[in-house]
Write a protein that holds these residues in place. Structure first.
Motif, PDB file in Angstrom:
ATOM      1  N   ASP A 187     -31.747  10.580 -88.764  1.00  0.00           N
ATOM      2  CA  ASP A 187     -30.487   9.916 -89.157  1.00  0.00           C
ATOM      3  C   ASP A 187     -29.241  10.662 -88.660  1.00  0.00           C
ATOM      4  O   ASP A 187     -28.193  10.586 -89.292  1.00  0.00           O
ATOM      5  CB  ASP A 187     -30.447   9.750 -90.695  1.00  0.00           C
ATOM      6  CG  ASP A 187     -29.535   8.613 -91.143  1.00  0.00           C
ATOM      7  OD1 ASP A 187     -29.490   7.581 -90.453  1.00  0.00           O
ATOM      8  OD2 ASP A 187     -28.871   8.760 -92.184  1.00  0.00           O
ATOM      9  N   HIS A 219     -30.946   5.601 -85.957  1.00  0.00           N
ATOM     10  CA  HIS A 219     -30.562   4.197 -85.715  1.00  0.00           C
ATOM     11  C   HIS A 219     -29.069   4.029 -85.410  1.00  0.00           C
ATOM     12  O   HIS A 219     -28.571   2.902 -85.395  1.00  0.00           O
ATOM     13  CB  HIS A 219     -30.962   3.312 -86.904  1.00  0.00           C
ATOM     14  CG  HIS A 219     -30.193   3.592 -88.163  1.00  0.00           C
ATOM     15  ND1 HIS A 219     -29.537   2.599 -88.870  1.00  0.00           N
ATOM     16  CD2 HIS A 219     -29.954   4.744 -88.835  1.00  0.00           C
ATOM     17  CE1 HIS A 219     -28.941   3.139 -89.930  1.00  0.00           C
ATOM     18  NE2 HIS A 219     -29.185   4.424 -89.940  1.00  0.00           N
ATOM     19  N   HIS A 220     -28.340   5.140 -85.193  1.00  0.00           N
ATOM     20  CA  HIS A 220     -26.922   5.023 -84.835  1.00  0.00           C
ATOM     21  C   HIS A 220     -26.773   4.656 -83.357  1.00  0.00           C
ATOM     22  O   HIS A 220     -27.366   5.319 -82.501  1.00  0.00           O
ATOM     23  CB  HIS A 220     -26.188   6.338 -85.099  1.00  0.00           C
ATOM     24  CG  HIS A 220     -26.112   6.694 -86.547  1.00  0.00           C
ATOM     25  ND1 HIS A 220     -27.065   7.462 -87.178  1.00  0.00           N
ATOM     26  CD2 HIS A 220     -25.190   6.373 -87.487  1.00  0.00           C
ATOM     27  CE1 HIS A 220     -26.735   7.606 -88.453  1.00  0.00           C
ATOM     28  NE2 HIS A 220     -25.599   6.950 -88.669  1.00  0.00           N
ATOM     29  N   ASP A 275     -28.787   2.102 -97.083  1.00  0.00           N
ATOM     30  CA  ASP A 275     -28.117   1.821 -95.805  1.00  0.00           C
ATOM     31  C   ASP A 275     -27.741   0.348 -95.632  1.00  0.00           C
ATOM     32  O   ASP A 275     -26.864   0.031 -94.833  1.00  0.00           O
ATOM     33  CB  ASP A 275     -28.976   2.284 -94.625  1.00  0.00           C
ATOM     34  CG  ASP A 275     -28.477   3.623 -94.080  1.00  0.00           C
ATOM     35  OD1 ASP A 275     -27.881   4.375 -94.871  1.00  0.00           O
ATOM     36  OD2 ASP A 275     -28.678   3.902 -92.881  1.00  0.00           O
ATOM     37  N   ASP A 293     -30.392   7.197 -97.123  1.00  0.00           N
ATOM     38  CA  ASP A 293     -31.241   7.101 -95.932  1.00  0.00           C
ATOM     39  C   ASP A 293     -31.613   8.495 -95.412  1.00  0.00           C
ATOM     40  O   ASP A 293     -32.766   8.740 -95.043  1.00  0.00           O
ATOM     41  CB  ASP A 293     -30.505   6.303 -94.845  1.00  0.00           C
ATOM     42  CG  ASP A 293     -31.409   5.938 -93.674  1.00  0.00           C
ATOM     43  OD1 ASP A 293     -32.627   5.798 -93.880  1.00  0.00           O
ATOM     44  OD2 ASP A 293     -30.880   5.784 -92.557  1.00  0.00           O
ATOM     45  N   THR A 330     -32.834   4.662 -90.847  1.00  0.00           N
ATOM     46  CA  THR A 330     -33.826   5.589 -90.303  1.00  0.00           C
ATOM     47  C   THR A 330     -35.110   5.489 -91.127  1.00  0.00           C
ATOM     48  O   THR A 330     -36.208   5.635 -90.598  1.00  0.00           O
ATOM     49  CB  THR A 330     -33.272   7.018 -90.287  1.00  0.00           C
ATOM     50  OG1 THR A 330     -32.087   7.033 -89.486  1.00  0.00           O
ATOM     51  CG2 THR A 330     -34.266   8.002 -89.691  1.00  0.00           C
TER      52      THR A 330
HETATM   53 MN   LIG Z   1     -28.863   5.844 -91.813  1.00  0.00          MN
END
Ligand SMILES: [Mn+2]
Length: 325
Positions: free
Chosen positions: A84, A109-110, A160, A27, A129
């Protein structure tokens, strides 16, 4: 924060630094390359950067030559796009200089993202991401997704979602992947490179890793250890830690798996070594909370943190968490 605000910022930028986290996974690499290619379509001056070597399994990706391991003169950039990364420091040693770049765009996206930067596009519901970069590129005028971008986006989503097996395997992940395949990404080619190519040295390393697995008394927590000594003995370099930990997680009844990766051996035994601890869990076990308590971060079922400790102490600390499982 809307995608349009990010597009407006990119439009008025002249020299853009794109960066993703050290020890990159599919990713981190896929989102980096695909957005780099899209900005090149806009004739923007860009530099795509990752501190670490690109793992052998991702060497097949088109346009990998775009990725540099140095940032160059940081004062030349008017905008940085950080991909990311839950925290700016995840890009590595360039982070402190990078923080000086006038406009910093944070795409991630965390769920543990610290919301650093001037513009944020954070979506914990996105599979990857790469999925978010897809949405961004789709909203960019005069850019059509070519085969190279399609390969990068597809690989990011595939990596991912653990090949469309993890809990983040959403209809959107399939929908975008479908589109990327129509645009020229060959799923068999990606899978062949990522999963079916392995060196003898790597097999020997895996042998040692399997051998290192220890279980807690209740059998619900597994620890796998990767030391510098193992890397030296087998002549391997560490690239994809995220792939290795799954072996420890697959064990029957295991709810939480930890990979203790000795990044740097310490000269004195008392102080211990620099470790990166990767955590994976099943169901309701929230490893992001554990990682955050050690200054790290991640997702509820996949997280990590850095710590300096002796191996024995670290194992004891991790095994402590088996009591709540
Ligand atoms: Mn990721």
């Amino acid at each position: 924060m809307s995608i349009q605000q990010i597009i407006n910022q990119l439009k008025k930028s002249n020299h853009i630094l794109l960066a993703s986290h050290t020890n990159p996974d599919g990713d981190a690499i896929g989102s980096l390359i695909s957005l780099g290619l899209a900005l090149q379509e806009w004739k923007k001056k860009i530099r795509t950067y990752n501190e670490s070597p690109i793992p052998a399994v991702y060497q097949f990706l088109p346009s990998l030559h775009l990725v540099h391991r140095t940032v160059g003169d940081i004062s030349e950039f008017d905008t940085a796009v950080i991909l990311d990364c839950s925290d700016l420091h995840r890009i590595g040693e360039a982070a402190s200089d990078g923080a000086k770049i006038p406009a910093i765009i944070n795409i991630d996206h965390h769920s543990t993202n610290t919301r650093f930067g001037n513009l944020q596009y954070i979506d914990p519901n996105a599979s990857s991401t790469a999925e978010m970069v897809y949405r961004l590129i789709s909203a960019m005028e005069n850019v059509s997704i070519d085969r190279g971008m399609a390969y990068s986006i597809y690989t990011g989503i595939m990596a991912d979602t653990g090949s469309f097996r993890f809990a983040n395997t959403t209809p959107e992940a399939f929908d975008i992947s479908h589109k990327m395949v129509l645009l020229g990404a060959d799923p068999h080619k990606v899978a062949h490179h990522v999963y079916e190519t392995i060196s003898l040295n790597r097999i020997k390393l895996l042998n040692m890793l399997y051998d290192s697995i220890e279980l807690s008394e209740n059998g619900r927590l597994s620890i796998m250890t990767l030391t510098q000594n193992m890397l030296q003995t087998t002549g391997t370099i560490i690239d994809d830690v995220s792939g290795l930990i799954n072996y420890a997680k697959q064990i029957e009844n295991v709810k939480l798996a930890a990979l203790l990766f000795e990044r740097k051996r310490s000269p004195g035994k008392k102080t211990g070594s620099d470790f990166h601890v990767s955590l994976r869990s099943e169901g309701a076990v929230n490893v992001a909370a554990i990682a955050t308590s050690f200054g790290g971060g991640g997702h509820p079922n996949a997280a990590g943190f850095d710590i300096q400790a002796t191996l024995a102490d670290l194992k004891q600390t991790i095994f402590h968490f088996s009591k709540n499982l």
